[in-house]
Write an enzyme that holds these catalytic residues in place. Sequence first.
Site, PDB file in Angstrom:
ATOM      1  N   GLU A   1       3.526  -8.749   1.437  1.00 19.08           N
ATOM      2  CA  GLU A   1       3.311  -8.529   2.871  1.00 19.08           C
ATOM      3  C   GLU A   1       4.479  -9.048   3.699  1.00 19.08           C
ATOM      4  O   GLU A   1       4.293  -9.610   4.762  1.00 19.08           O
ATOM      5  CB  GLU A   1       1.992  -9.192   3.306  1.00 19.08           C
ATOM      6  CG  GLU A   1       0.795  -8.860   2.442  1.00 19.08           C
ATOM      7  CD  GLU A   1       0.459  -7.367   2.384  1.00 19.08           C
ATOM      8  OE1 GLU A   1       1.103  -6.574   3.093  1.00 19.08           O
ATOM      9  OE2 GLU A   1      -0.424  -6.990   1.606  1.00 19.08           O
TER      10      GLU A   1
ATOM     11  N   PHE B   1      -8.171 -14.521   4.722  1.00 19.86           N
ATOM     12  CA  PHE B   1      -8.949 -13.415   5.287  1.00 19.86           C
ATOM     13  C   PHE B   1      -8.143 -12.127   5.172  1.00 19.86           C
ATOM     14  O   PHE B   1      -7.007 -12.045   5.647  1.00 19.86           O
ATOM     15  CB  PHE B   1      -9.273 -13.704   6.755  1.00 19.86           C
ATOM     16  CG  PHE B   1     -10.021 -12.591   7.431  1.00 19.86           C
ATOM     17  CD1 PHE B   1     -11.363 -12.375   7.147  1.00 19.86           C
ATOM     18  CD2 PHE B   1      -9.389 -11.756   8.344  1.00 19.86           C
ATOM     19  CE1 PHE B   1     -12.071 -11.344   7.757  1.00 19.86           C
ATOM     20  CE2 PHE B   1     -10.082 -10.719   8.959  1.00 19.86           C
ATOM     21  CZ  PHE B   1     -11.426 -10.518   8.668  1.00 19.86           C
ATOM     22  N   GLY B   2      -8.737 -11.104   4.553  1.00 15.38           N
ATOM     23  CA  GLY B   2      -8.098  -9.794   4.429  1.00 15.38           C
ATOM     24  C   GLY B   2      -8.789  -8.780   5.321  1.00 15.38           C
ATOM     25  O   GLY B   2     -10.020  -8.716   5.351  1.00 15.38           O
TER      26      GLY B   2
ATOM     27  N   GLY C   1      -6.998  -5.525   5.842  1.00 20.28           N
ATOM     28  CA  GLY C   1      -6.335  -4.243   5.581  1.00 20.28           C
ATOM     29  C   GLY C   1      -6.446  -3.943   4.097  1.00 20.28           C
ATOM     30  O   GLY C   1      -7.537  -3.992   3.518  1.00 20.28           O
ATOM     31  N   SER C   2      -5.284  -3.714   3.479  1.00 21.57           N
ATOM     32  CA  SER C   2      -5.313  -3.380   2.053  1.00 21.57           C
ATOM     33  C   SER C   2      -5.878  -4.522   1.206  1.00 21.57           C
ATOM     34  O   SER C   2      -6.359  -4.292   0.098  1.00 21.57           O
ATOM     35  CB  SER C   2      -3.907  -3.008   1.563  1.00 21.57           C
ATOM     36  OG  SER C   2      -3.036  -4.091   1.777  1.00 21.57           O
TER      37      SER C   2
HETATM   38  C1  BEZ Z   1      -4.762  -7.723   5.001  1.00 27.34           C
HETATM   39  O1  BEZ Z   1      -5.338  -6.875   4.350  1.00 27.34           O
HETATM   40  O2  BEZ Z   1      -5.328  -8.717   5.430  1.00 27.34           O
HETATM   41  C2  BEZ Z   1      -3.349  -7.582   5.313  1.00 27.34           C
HETATM   42  C3  BEZ Z   1      -2.970  -6.632   6.177  1.00 27.34           C
HETATM   43  C4  BEZ Z   1      -1.651  -6.487   6.468  1.00 27.34           C
HETATM   44  C5  BEZ Z   1      -0.721  -7.310   5.875  1.00 27.34           C
HETATM   45  C6  BEZ Z   1      -1.132  -8.278   5.045  1.00 27.34           C
HETATM   46  C7  BEZ Z   1      -2.450  -8.417   4.742  1.00 27.34           C
END
Ligand code: BEZ
Length: 187
Positions: free
Chosen positions: A98, A23-24, A26-27
């Site tokens: 990450e 599951f994402g 953020g970026s």
């Molecule tokens: C993400 O997009 O799920 C994510 C956010 C921060 C760190 C790693 C992944």
Amino acid sequence: MLDTSEENRRRHSLDPHQPVWLFGYGSLIYKADFPYLERQPAYISGWARRFWQGSHDHRGTPDQPGRVVTLIETPGHRCDGMAYRITPNVFEHLDHREKNGYLRLRQTLTFNDGHTTDGLVYIASEDNAAFLGPADEADIARHIAGSHGPSGSNRDYLVQLAEALRAIDAHDEHVFNLERHLQEMNR
Ligand code: BEZ
């Protein structure tokens, strides 16, 4: 700098032949620089997306960390994002990308048609060394406006995330408030 990539490798023994859902929030929503088998909008319950994590390696520097998102346990909230079905070898790349405080945790993902599945989510908890914590949203927006790192400006990270959320019809008050503060600073 704190590096969580080794801990992530140790804590999950995944069958290399068994695809998993990631599951994402953020970026990962807008920057899928990895191979995936399929992707679908999804959400997780009981978590809120917050710009409370410091970024020393992407949108800031060790001396002047930027602010990026993590998830904070918040009963009654839901966090919308994008789920990717990937083969476990992809985590070698993602754990490196990450590595600044994020650990992979198991969570239940819900797809827009209501069906659920188990998945993994990168979360930077409040006890990690790069955690910055809450602040007034106008102050967070000012911090973001002044931060840059090897992956680009912190401003672009926020704007791209807000655009990606709109593209999947997701509303996130915190993200959209920060974006509005940024826009008002430019007037
Ligand atoms: C993400 O997009 O799920 C994510 C956010 C921060 C760190 C790693 C992944």
